[in-house]
Write a protein that holds these residues in place. Structure first.
Motif, PDB file in Angstrom:
ATOM      1  N   ALA A  28     -41.306 -10.055  -2.663  1.00 38.85           N
ATOM      2  CA  ALA A  28     -41.641  -8.629  -2.566  1.00 38.85           C
ATOM      3  C   ALA A  28     -42.774  -8.405  -1.549  1.00 38.85           C
ATOM      4  CB  ALA A  28     -42.050  -8.086  -3.929  1.00 38.85           C
ATOM      5  N   GLU A  29     -43.749  -9.315  -1.526  1.00 39.13           N
ATOM      6  CA  GLU A  29     -44.870  -9.182  -0.574  1.00 39.13           C
ATOM      7  C   GLU A  29     -44.363  -9.365   0.864  1.00 39.13           C
ATOM      8  OE1 GLU A  29     -48.015  -8.334  -1.366  1.00 39.13           O
ATOM      9  OE2 GLU A  29     -47.646  -8.366  -3.524  1.00 39.13           O
ATOM     10  N   LEU A  30     -43.448 -10.313   1.050  1.00 48.90           N
ATOM     11  CA  LEU A  30     -42.913 -10.539   2.392  1.00 48.90           C
ATOM     12  C   LEU A  30     -42.050  -9.358   2.838  1.00 48.90           C
ATOM     13  CD1 LEU A  30     -42.057 -14.353   2.204  1.00 48.90           C
ATOM     14  CD2 LEU A  30     -43.936 -13.280   3.452  1.00 48.90           C
ATOM     15  N   GLU A  61     -51.680  -8.358   6.176  1.00 46.46           N
ATOM     16  CA  GLU A  61     -52.314  -8.475   4.858  1.00 46.46           C
ATOM     17  C   GLU A  61     -51.284  -8.822   3.778  1.00 46.46           C
ATOM     18  OE1 GLU A  61     -55.591  -5.677   4.152  1.00 46.46           O
ATOM     19  OE2 GLU A  61     -54.674  -5.345   2.204  1.00 46.46           O
ATOM     20  N   GLU A  62     -50.128  -8.187   3.855  1.00 48.45           N
ATOM     21  CA  GLU A  62     -49.072  -8.481   2.864  1.00 48.45           C
ATOM     22  C   GLU A  62     -48.588  -9.928   3.012  1.00 48.45           C
ATOM     23  OE1 GLU A  62     -48.892  -6.485   0.592  1.00 48.45           O
ATOM     24  OE2 GLU A  62     -49.728  -4.722   1.544  1.00 48.45           O
ATOM     25  N   HIS A  63     -48.534 -10.384   4.253  1.00 50.77           N
ATOM     26  CA  HIS A  63     -48.150 -11.772   4.521  1.00 50.77           C
ATOM     27  C   HIS A  63     -49.170 -12.716   3.868  1.00 50.77           C
ATOM     28  CE1 HIS A  63     -47.310 -15.412   6.899  1.00 50.77           C
ATOM     29  NE2 HIS A  63     -46.096 -14.912   7.002  1.00 50.77           N
ATOM     30  N   ARG A  64     -50.447 -12.367   3.993  1.00 49.07           N
ATOM     31  CA  ARG A  64     -51.511 -13.184   3.377  1.00 49.07           C
ATOM     32  C   ARG A  64     -51.384 -13.194   1.850  1.00 49.07           C
ATOM     33  NH1 ARG A  64     -54.865 -11.188   7.442  1.00 49.07           N
ATOM     34  NH2 ARG A  64     -55.624  -9.480   6.138  1.00 49.07           N
ATOM     35  N   HIS A  65     -51.015 -12.042   1.271  1.00 45.96           N
ATOM     36  CA  HIS A  65     -50.825 -11.984  -0.190  1.00 45.96           C
ATOM     37  C   HIS A  65     -49.758 -12.988  -0.611  1.00 45.96           C
ATOM     38  CE1 HIS A  65     -52.322  -7.544  -0.448  1.00 45.96           C
ATOM     39  NE2 HIS A  65     -53.290  -8.397  -0.226  1.00 45.96           N
ATOM     40  N   ALA A  66     -48.650 -13.008   0.135  1.00 46.64           N
ATOM     41  CA  ALA A  66     -47.548 -13.928  -0.182  1.00 46.64           C
ATOM     42  C   ALA A  66     -48.045 -15.371  -0.118  1.00 46.64           C
ATOM     43  CB  ALA A  66     -46.390 -13.711   0.795  1.00 46.64           C
ATOM     44  N   GLU A 138     -57.211  -5.225  -5.969  1.00 46.12           N
ATOM     45  CA  GLU A 138     -56.817  -4.955  -4.595  1.00 46.12           C
ATOM     46  C   GLU A 138     -55.875  -3.743  -4.512  1.00 46.12           C
ATOM     47  OE1 GLU A 138     -56.821  -8.253  -2.347  1.00 46.12           O
ATOM     48  OE2 GLU A 138     -55.663  -7.455  -0.681  1.00 46.12           O
ATOM     49  N   GLN A 139     -54.989  -3.631  -5.511  1.00 46.48           N
ATOM     50  CA  GLN A 139     -54.044  -2.503  -5.504  1.00 46.48           C
ATOM     51  C   GLN A 139     -54.759  -1.159  -5.669  1.00 46.48           C
ATOM     52  OE1 GLN A 139     -51.388  -4.242  -3.970  1.00 46.48           O
ATOM     53  NE2 GLN A 139     -50.709  -2.230  -4.628  1.00 46.48           N
ATOM     54  N   VAL A 140     -55.864  -1.165  -6.402  1.00 44.33           N
ATOM     55  CA  VAL A 140     -56.637   0.086  -6.542  1.00 44.33           C
ATOM     56  C   VAL A 140     -57.102   0.513  -5.151  1.00 44.33           C
ATOM     57  CG1 VAL A 140     -58.741   1.106  -7.517  1.00 44.33           C
ATOM     58  CG2 VAL A 140     -57.382  -0.479  -8.893  1.00 44.33           C
TER      59      VAL A 140
HETATM   60 MG    MG Z   1     -49.622  -6.863  -1.265  1.00 40.98          MG
END
Ligand code: MG
Length: 172
Positions: A28-30, A61-66, A138-140
């Motif tokens: 989902a993050e990717l 940033e989303e890539h880093r989350h993954a 982080e989502q906040v």
């Molecule tokens: Mg994310």
């Protein structure tokens, strides 16, 4: 034999159920990363270099989350499984519509992270709950940030209308 007990000092391996759930979140993050990358290309094409930069950083940033989630699975003795990514849209609307979409998407991601915490809690895995709290916080920030940009663009739009209105008022 005594030496076997040394293994008991390690945190136990992640459960299959939790590993599967985090692997799904990695996908989902990717996908999110690709969504924002597609938005950045669209914004570049429409002539918004600033928003293009912002969106590319968001994609990174989303890539880093993954990657963070993958590294966590590995640190808990699990296996990372990257799944097929669904296609992302390539056509978007106005900047305001795009950032509203970002906001909606981040709200959906927040729900997914909350569900992951629920799984970790049901599995009685305290370490994973602790790991996930970082993402909850982080989502906040993500939601607040997207919401602020929606506000800024909304104000900018009405400011633009005021400029046009003033010009129209100058008709002789
Ligand atoms: Mg994310």
């Amino acid at each position: 034999m005594m030496y076997r007990f040394t293994f008991n000092f390690y945190i136990s391996m992640i459960t299959d159920k939790l590993q599967k759930a985090i692997n799904e979140q990695i996908t989902a993050e990717l996908w999110s990363s690709n969504l924002y990358l597609a938005m950045s290309f669209f914004l570049a094409r429409k002539g918004y270099p600033g928003m293009t930069v912002w969106m590319k950083k968001q994609a990174a940033e989303e890539h880093r989350h993954a990657c963070r989630m993958a590294e966590y699975i590995i640190s808990r003795g699990g296996v990372v499984k990257l799944d097929k990514l669904d296609v992302v849209p390539n056509d978007f609307g106005t900047p305001l519509e795009i950032f509203k979409q970002v906001y909606d998407h981040e709200c959906r991601v927040s729900k997914m992270i909350d569900m992951l915490v629920d799984v970790a809690s049901a599995e009685k895995d305290h370490a994973t709950q602790d790991f996930l709290w970082g993402f909850v916080r982080e989502q906040v920030e993500e939601e607040a940030q997207a919401s602020n940009i929606v506000d800024m663009l909304t104000h900018a739009e009405s400011a633009g209308i005021c400029v046009v209105d003033e010009r129209l008022g100058q008709r002789i």
